[in-house]
Motif scaffolding. Structure first.
Motif, PDB file in Angstrom:
ATOM      1  N   LEU A   1       0.839  -1.190   0.000  1.00 11.10           N
ATOM      2  CA  LEU A   1       0.000   0.000   0.000  1.00 11.10           C
ATOM      3  C   LEU A   1       0.876   1.243   0.000  1.00 11.10           C
ATOM      4  O   LEU A   1       1.872   1.324   0.727  1.00 11.10           O
ATOM      5  CB  LEU A   1      -0.912   0.025   1.222  1.00 11.10           C
ATOM      6  N   ILE A   2       0.489   2.224  -0.810  1.00  7.25           N
ATOM      7  CA  ILE A   2       1.202   3.493  -0.860  1.00  7.25           C
ATOM      8  C   ILE A   2       0.170   4.580  -1.147  1.00  7.25           C
ATOM      9  O   ILE A   2      -0.723   4.398  -1.971  1.00  7.25           O
ATOM     10  CB  ILE A   2       2.335   3.486  -1.915  1.00  7.25           C
ATOM     11  N   SER A   3       0.279   5.690  -0.433  1.00  2.12           N
ATOM     12  CA  SER A   3      -0.672   6.779  -0.650  1.00  2.12           C
ATOM     13  C   SER A   3      -0.372   7.466  -1.980  1.00  2.12           C
ATOM     14  O   SER A   3       0.751   7.432  -2.482  1.00  2.12           O
ATOM     15  CB  SER A   3      -0.599   7.797   0.488  1.00  2.12           C
ATOM     16  N   LEU A   4      -1.383   8.085  -2.530  1.00  5.20           N
ATOM     17  CA  LEU A   4      -1.222   8.810  -3.782  1.00  5.20           C
ATOM     18  C   LEU A   4      -0.161   9.895  -3.639  1.00  5.20           C
ATOM     19  O   LEU A   4       0.673  10.093  -4.526  1.00  5.20           O
ATOM     20  CB  LEU A   4      -2.561   9.424  -4.207  1.00  5.20           C
ATOM     21  N   ARG A   5      -0.149  10.575  -2.511  1.00  4.01           N
ATOM     22  CA  ARG A   5       0.848  11.630  -2.279  1.00  4.01           C
ATOM     23  C   ARG A   5       2.261  11.050  -2.289  1.00  4.01           C
ATOM     24  O   ARG A   5       3.161  11.583  -2.941  1.00  4.01           O
ATOM     25  CB  ARG A   5       0.570  12.314  -0.947  1.00  4.01           C
ATOM     26  N   ASP A   6       2.465   9.930  -1.577  1.00  2.00           N
ATOM     27  CA  ASP A   6       3.789   9.312  -1.555  1.00  2.00           C
ATOM     28  C   ASP A   6       4.187   8.794  -2.938  1.00  2.00           C
ATOM     29  O   ASP A   6       5.345   8.906  -3.343  1.00  2.00           O
ATOM     30  CB  ASP A   6       3.839   8.172  -0.536  1.00  2.00           C
ATOM     31  N   ALA A   7       3.216   8.232  -3.654  1.00  2.00           N
ATOM     32  CA  ALA A   7       3.499   7.740  -5.005  1.00  2.00           C
ATOM     33  C   ALA A   7       3.929   8.895  -5.906  1.00  2.00           C
ATOM     34  O   ALA A   7       4.876   8.772  -6.687  1.00  2.00           O
ATOM     35  CB  ALA A   7       2.276   7.036  -5.575  1.00  2.00           C
ATOM     36  N   ASN A   8       3.239  10.011  -5.785  1.00  2.00           N
ATOM     37  CA  ASN A   8       3.554  11.186  -6.596  1.00  2.00           C
ATOM     38  C   ASN A   8       4.945  11.729  -6.264  1.00  2.00           C
ATOM     39  O   ASN A   8       5.731  12.049  -7.160  1.00  2.00           O
ATOM     40  CB  ASN A   8       2.497  12.261  -6.376  1.00  2.00           C
ATOM     41  N   GLN A   9       5.272  11.807  -4.991  1.00  2.00           N
ATOM     42  CA  GLN A   9       6.554  12.379  -4.573  1.00  2.00           C
ATOM     43  C   GLN A   9       7.739  11.452  -4.840  1.00  2.00           C
ATOM     44  O   GLN A   9       8.869  11.903  -4.903  1.00  2.00           O
ATOM     45  CB  GLN A   9       6.501  12.742  -3.090  1.00  2.00           C
ATOM     46  N   ASN A  10       7.476  10.149  -4.976  1.00  2.00           N
ATOM     47  CA  ASN A  10       8.562   9.182  -5.158  1.00  2.00           C
ATOM     48  C   ASN A  10       8.355   8.346  -6.413  1.00  2.00           C
ATOM     49  O   ASN A  10       8.692   7.159  -6.436  1.00  2.00           O
ATOM     50  CB  ASN A  10       8.636   8.262  -3.930  1.00  2.00           C
ATOM     51  N   PHE A  11       7.809   8.957  -7.457  1.00  2.00           N
ATOM     52  CA  PHE A  11       7.424   8.204  -8.637  1.00  2.00           C
ATOM     53  C   PHE A  11       8.599   7.453  -9.276  1.00  2.00           C
ATOM     54  O   PHE A  11       8.472   6.287  -9.650  1.00  2.00           O
ATOM     55  CB  PHE A  11       6.747   9.118  -9.658  1.00  2.00           C
ATOM     56  N   SER A  12       9.747   8.091  -9.400  1.00  2.00           N
ATOM     57  CA  SER A  12      10.907   7.428 -10.017  1.00  2.00           C
ATOM     58  C   SER A  12      11.318   6.193  -9.228  1.00  2.00           C
ATOM     59  O   SER A  12      11.600   5.139  -9.806  1.00  2.00           O
ATOM     60  CB  SER A  12      12.086   8.388 -10.118  1.00  2.00           C
ATOM     61  N   ARG A  13      11.353   6.317  -7.909  1.00  2.00           N
ATOM     62  CA  ARG A  13      11.704   5.156  -7.066  1.00  2.00           C
ATOM     63  C   ARG A  13      10.640   4.070  -7.175  1.00  2.00           C
ATOM     64  O   ARG A  13      10.944   2.883  -7.176  1.00  2.00           O
ATOM     65  CB  ARG A  13      11.861   5.589  -5.615  1.00  2.00           C
ATOM     66  N   LEU A  14       9.388   4.482  -7.257  1.00  2.00           N
ATOM     67  CA  LEU A  14       8.279   3.536  -7.381  1.00  2.00           C
ATOM     68  C   LEU A  14       8.407   2.742  -8.678  1.00  2.00           C
ATOM     69  O   LEU A  14       8.283   1.510  -8.679  1.00  2.00           O
ATOM     70  CB  LEU A  14       6.969   4.315  -7.347  1.00  2.00           C
ATOM     71  N   ILE A  15       8.692   3.418  -9.769  1.00  2.00           N
ATOM     72  CA  ILE A  15       8.859   2.742 -11.058  1.00  2.00           C
ATOM     73  C   ILE A  15      10.061   1.794 -11.011  1.00  2.00           C
ATOM     74  O   ILE A  15      10.004   0.678 -11.524  1.00  2.00           O
ATOM     75  CB  ILE A  15       9.001   3.764 -12.206  1.00  2.00           C
ATOM     76  N   ALA A  16      11.137   2.215 -10.383  1.00  2.00           N
ATOM     77  CA  ALA A  16      12.316   1.340 -10.260  1.00  2.00           C
ATOM     78  C   ALA A  16      11.958   0.075  -9.491  1.00  2.00           C
ATOM     79  O   ALA A  16      12.389  -1.031  -9.852  1.00  2.00           O
ATOM     80  CB  ALA A  16      13.462   2.087  -9.579  1.00  2.00           C
TER      81      ALA A  16
END
Length: 94
Positions: A5-20
């Motif tokens: 689970l990840i909040s939309l805000r955290d996903a937005n702020q860490n998008f590059s890390r999320l994609i990696a």
């Protein structure tokens, strides 16, 4: 598949890390105010990269040539803007 689970805000702020992380095989459930809004999972098969026909013919041989041509175009546009600005009547600033 287990989703983190990840909040939309955290996903937005860490998008590059999320994609990696997704590229490494991790999967995420993106939430907004605690409700699931999206899932981000690895692609089952990588999408093929398509080349546009004739694209190589339209690109400069190197980036330096691109920089020079863009710089020249900017100078041309600035000159036109100066010419147009000088042709306008003065404004009354009170």
């Amino acid at each position: 598949m287990t989703f983190q689970l990840i909040s939309l805000r955290d996903a937005n702020q860490n998008f590059s890390r999320l994609i990696a992380a997704v590229e490494r095989g991790e999967a995420f459930c993106i939430t907004r105010r605690g409700q699931e809004v999206a899932r981000l999972t690895p692609s089952p098969t990588p999408a093929p990269v398509e080349k546009l026909p004739g694209l190589e013919d339209r690109l400069p041989a190197d980036m330096a040539a691109l920089d020079v041509s863009l710089g020249e175009r900017v100078r041309q546009l600035e000159a036109r803007l100066d010419k147009l600005s000088s042709a306008l009547p003065p404004t009354d600033k009170r």
